[in-house]
Each structure stands twice: as C-alpha cells, then as structure tokens.
Design an enzyme around this catalytic site. Sequence first.
Site, mmCIF file in Angstrom:
data_model
loop_
_atom_site.group_PDB
_atom_site.id
_atom_site.type_symbol
_atom_site.label_atom_id
_atom_site.label_comp_id
_atom_site.label_asym_id
_atom_site.label_seq_id
_atom_site.Cartn_x
_atom_site.Cartn_y
_atom_site.Cartn_z
ATOM 1 N N ASP A 30 0.857 -1.187 0.000
ATOM 2 C CA ASP A 30 0.000 0.000 0.000
ATOM 3 C C ASP A 30 0.896 1.241 0.000
ATOM 4 O O ASP A 30 1.896 1.305 0.711
ATOM 5 C CB ASP A 30 -0.901 -0.016 1.244
ATOM 6 C CG ASP A 30 -2.045 0.976 1.145
ATOM 7 O OD1 ASP A 30 -3.203 0.532 1.158
ATOM 8 O OD2 ASP A 30 -1.783 2.200 1.071
ATOM 9 N N ILE A 31 0.525 2.222 -0.808
ATOM 10 C CA ILE A 31 1.349 3.425 -0.932
ATOM 11 C C ILE A 31 1.306 4.270 0.341
ATOM 12 O O ILE A 31 2.216 5.049 0.615
ATOM 13 C CB ILE A 31 0.889 4.247 -2.168
ATOM 14 C CG1 ILE A 31 1.988 5.134 -2.690
ATOM 15 C CG2 ILE A 31 -0.362 5.046 -1.874
ATOM 16 C CD1 ILE A 31 1.707 5.714 -4.073
ATOM 17 N N ASN A 87 -12.844 -3.394 2.546
ATOM 18 C CA ASN A 87 -13.866 -2.351 2.580
ATOM 19 C C ASN A 87 -14.691 -2.471 1.309
ATOM 20 O O ASN A 87 -14.189 -2.239 0.212
ATOM 21 C CB ASN A 87 -13.205 -0.968 2.663
ATOM 22 C CG ASN A 87 -12.353 -0.807 3.916
ATOM 23 O OD1 ASN A 87 -12.687 -1.328 4.972
ATOM 24 N ND2 ASN A 87 -11.244 -0.099 3.798
ATOM 25 N N GLN A 94 -14.637 2.311 1.099
ATOM 26 C CA GLN A 94 -13.828 1.878 -0.052
ATOM 27 C C GLN A 94 -13.537 3.117 -0.883
ATOM 28 O O GLN A 94 -14.464 3.825 -1.289
ATOM 29 C CB GLN A 94 -14.577 0.832 -0.889
ATOM 30 C CG GLN A 94 -13.750 0.341 -2.073
ATOM 31 C CD GLN A 94 -14.480 -0.708 -2.922
ATOM 32 O OE1 GLN A 94 -15.611 -1.091 -2.623
ATOM 33 N NE2 GLN A 94 -13.823 -1.156 -3.978
ATOM 34 N N HIS A 100 -10.158 -5.128 -3.300
ATOM 35 C CA HIS A 100 -8.836 -5.399 -2.731
ATOM 36 C C HIS A 100 -8.954 -5.793 -1.269
ATOM 37 O O HIS A 100 -9.823 -5.301 -0.549
ATOM 38 C CB HIS A 100 -7.914 -4.181 -2.870
ATOM 39 C CG HIS A 100 -8.506 -2.913 -2.329
ATOM 40 N ND1 HIS A 100 -9.411 -2.157 -3.050
ATOM 41 C CD2 HIS A 100 -8.350 -2.279 -1.151
ATOM 42 C CE1 HIS A 100 -9.782 -1.110 -2.337
ATOM 43 N NE2 HIS A 100 -9.159 -1.161 -1.176
ATOM 44 N N HIS A 102 -6.943 -5.796 2.256
ATOM 45 C CA HIS A 102 -5.807 -5.245 3.006
ATOM 46 C C HIS A 102 -5.226 -6.340 3.898
ATOM 47 O O HIS A 102 -5.969 -7.048 4.581
ATOM 48 C CB HIS A 102 -6.258 -4.112 3.937
ATOM 49 C CG HIS A 102 -6.776 -2.897 3.240
ATOM 50 N ND1 HIS A 102 -6.024 -1.758 3.086
ATOM 51 C CD2 HIS A 102 -7.985 -2.630 2.672
ATOM 52 C CE1 HIS A 102 -6.752 -0.832 2.463
ATOM 53 N NE2 HIS A 102 -7.949 -1.330 2.203
HETATM 54 P P1 5GP Z 1 -9.756 1.389 0.547
HETATM 55 O O1 5GP Z 1 -10.099 2.527 1.464
HETATM 56 O O2 5GP Z 1 -10.368 1.567 -0.831
HETATM 57 O O3 5GP Z 1 -10.092 0.053 1.165
HETATM 58 O O4 5GP Z 1 -8.195 1.409 0.416
HETATM 59 C C1 5GP Z 1 -7.523 1.811 -0.729
HETATM 60 C C2 5GP Z 1 -6.061 1.714 -0.416
HETATM 61 O O5 5GP Z 1 -5.340 1.869 -1.618
HETATM 62 C C3 5GP Z 1 -5.556 2.793 0.547
HETATM 63 O O6 5GP Z 1 -4.975 2.177 1.686
HETATM 64 C C4 5GP Z 1 -4.544 3.581 -0.280
HETATM 65 O O7 5GP Z 1 -3.428 4.004 0.470
HETATM 66 C C5 5GP Z 1 -4.169 2.598 -1.362
HETATM 67 N N1 5GP Z 1 -3.800 3.216 -2.626
HETATM 68 C C6 5GP Z 1 -4.469 4.195 -3.290
HETATM 69 N N2 5GP Z 1 -3.845 4.515 -4.435
HETATM 70 C C7 5GP Z 1 -2.747 3.705 -4.504
HETATM 71 C C8 5GP Z 1 -1.691 3.584 -5.463
HETATM 72 O O8 5GP Z 1 -1.640 4.260 -6.498
HETATM 73 N N3 5GP Z 1 -0.730 2.666 -5.205
HETATM 74 C C9 5GP Z 1 -0.759 1.889 -4.072
HETATM 75 N N4 5GP Z 1 0.251 1.010 -3.899
HETATM 76 N N5 5GP Z 1 -1.742 1.983 -3.144
HETATM 77 C C10 5GP Z 1 -2.718 2.885 -3.356
#
Ligand code: 5GP
Length: 145
Positions: A30-31, A87, A94, A100, A102
């Site tokens: 995760d970034i 999520n 999300q 995805h 985590h």
């Molecule tokens: P969500 O809230 O949708 O469950 O989590 C999305 C996750 O994707 C977040 O933890 C965010 O930091 C990660 N993320 C968003 N954009 C990128 C990206 O371009 N590269 C990577 N490696 N992670 C990302």
Amino acid sequence: MSSCIFCEIVCGDAPANRVYEDDELLAFLDIRPITQGHMLVVPKSHSTELADLDADAGARMFRLGHRLALALRRSDLAADGANLVLNDGTAAFQTVGHVHLHVVPRRHGDKLRFATGLILRRSKEPEATALAIRAGLDRFETEGS
Ligand code: 5GP
Ligand code: ZN
C-alpha cells in the site's frame, strides 16, 4: 479499465512494490501504509465491488491474504499477527473501486504506532520491505508456519 489505478498497476502502467503475483492475483505494498508491510491483494481482473466479484476469485484472494499473513510472521518484519480487511463499497470507506484485501501486519503492543499510522501513513523503505516479505513467503512455502 484504463481509469482504474489498480488495473494500471496490474498491467505495469503504474508503479508498485510487488510482493507476489500469479496469473490471477497481485499483491503489492500500500502506498500509504498503516504499518510497515501493509499490502493489498487484488484480483487482476477488474471488479469494482464484491457484488461484481466471482465467488471463486474472492476465495483465491482471501487464500493469498492468508498465506501473506503467515509469511509476514516468517519475514524479518516479524509480525505477531495481521488485520485482514476488505472495505466493500463507499459506505464502508472503499476509496479505490477495484476489489482489494488489506493485509496489515501487527505486533504485540503496537497499538500506539497503529493509531499513529492511521494518521501519518508514510511509506518506509518500500523496496526493502517488499524484499523482506518475499523472503518470508519463500520461508513459509518451503518450511511452513
Ligand atoms: P480502501 O479505502 O479503498 O479500502 O483502500 C484503498 C487503499 O489503496 C488505501 O490504503 C490507499 O493508500 C491505497 N492506494 C491508493 N492509491 C494507490 C496507489 O496508487 N498505489 C498503491 N500502492 N496503493 C494505493
Ligand atoms: Zn481495476
């Protein structure tokens, strides 16, 4: 789907620190990690939410998350446990519309760091971190948990 950042990562158009990949799945860091080694497991084929996801693809995604959680314990990150979180939908926070899972490594007594990570979420040595997890996965695959 060109407007999806995770599809861009899957096809190599956007960079990511890859930890594992096969024909159907990709795991990458995760970034904005909550803790060091925070990964995302994605099906390579685009599905926005669980409602669009093939049930077997969902099972394979969790299976890989399971393996990675155990690999984290065997890695030099020396995790004691992990949070596996999905999520589903904007109502569940999300933010990226590509399903995805985590996988967030946890250590005994890391509550404060975890809470800080939720706010700061800075990537620390991602290349070395991905390398350490890959080595943990190799150890897990050859020696078991
Ligand atoms: P969500 O809230 O949708 O469950 O989590 C999305 C996750 O994707 C977040 O933890 C965010 O930091 C990660 N993320 C968003 N954009 C990128 C990206 O371009 N590269 C990577 N490696 N992670 C990302
Ligand atoms: Zn996508």
